[in-house]
Design an enzyme around this catalytic site. Structure first.
Site: not given
Ligand code: DGL
Length: 274
Positions: A9-10, A41, A72, A157, A191-193
């Site tokens: 992941d990023s 990212y 990600c 974050e 988005c995994t966040h």
């Molecule tokens: N966790 C990432 C996703 O699932 C995005 C996070 C980022 O923007 O770096 O898209």
């Protein structure tokens, strides 16, 4: 020699996927890498996300990994297809790199009665239109509406996801999404966040709407993939171990990562793109 499954992941978001992988497939070993030094990212160009992701995938290959999951959505949307089509056939043809968009798109419309699905994601994922294309591929009659939430990842974050300030941005994007079609009955957190924002999201989403995150879906899909591909499963080691790596501060990663993973973690520092 058997090797761990690589999870990329990023930053921290992939830990929400890893948590479910460990729940559903606890016997496997996992090597997690968060490119925290270069995250987020989501607002970066196609070329940059592709370059960063390919550097990370090569690092996993150098560690011996045979199977790498891009946990990600942004990396899956912007880099996966090019890596699969342009890189793996040239010297890496025994390696497998999988993403999180296809397994999610394969099932998401099953959660919806109206077949009107809302997708919340980074700008990169939304602009790639990957979810529009992939969901229509599996569910021709589904209507997909997207909303980019560029500030959600930085809020998370920076540990602001429970703050009052987060309410403004959570409400804003949910309203923008639902205004596109009031018949939306399912919202995908693409988005995994975003699972960290679920308590706030639930405060602003009407109760009849389902909010779906990807962890369990991706884990079930990987379990199925390993059953269908015993030649890949056989290469993966099974000691129930997890190793965490980050391209930025290990103390930050251990502290914040524990919130995403739900357990304490101890990471090692690595360098990418040298
Ligand atoms: N966790 C990432 C996703 O699932 C995005 C996070 C980022 O923007 O770096 O898209």
């Amino acid at each position: 020699m058997k090797v761990p499954i690589g999870i990329f992941d990023s930053g921290y978001g992939g830990l929400t996927i890893l948590k479910e992988l460990v729940n559903q497939l606890p016997e496997y070993d996992y090597l997690y890498l968060g490119d925290n030094a270069r995250a987020p990212y989501g607002s970066r160009s196609f070329e940059t996300v592709y370059q960063y992701t390919w550097e990370a995938v090569q690092w996993f290959f150098q560690q011996g990994c045979e199977l790498v999951i891009l946990a990600c959505n942004t990396a899956s949307a912007k880099a996966l297809r090019t890596i699969q089509q342009k890189k793996l056939p040239h010297g890496y043809d025994t390696k497998r790199v999988l993403g999180v968009i296809r397994p999610t798109a394969e099932v998401i419309a099953n959660y919806s009665t109206s077949k009107n699905i809302g997708v919340l994601a980074t700008s990169g994922t939304v602009n790639s239109e990957s979810y529009l294309i992939e969901i229509h591929h599996f569910f021709e009659n589904a209507h997909v509406y997207q909303e980019a939430c560029p500030l959600w990842v930085p809020l998370i974050e920076n540990g602001e996801h429970e703050s009052d300030g987060a309410d403004y941005f959570v409400n804003k994007h949910i309203q923008h999404l639902l205004q596109q079609n009031p018949a939306i009955d399912t919202i995908l957190l693409a988005c995994t966040h975003y699972p960290l924002l679920i308590p706030k999201i639930m405060e602003w989403v009407p109760p009849h709407i389902k909010v779906v995150d990807q962890g369990k879906i991706v884990a079930a899909s990987l379990a199925d993939y390993l059953l269908r591909h015993p030649e890949i499963a056989q290469k993966c080691s099974k000691n129930g171990r997890i190793k965490f790596c980050t391209t930025d501060s290990t103390s930050d990663f251990d502290q914040k990562g524990a919130i995403f993973f739900g357990k304490s973690i101890k990471s090692e520092h690595i360098l990418l793109g040298q």
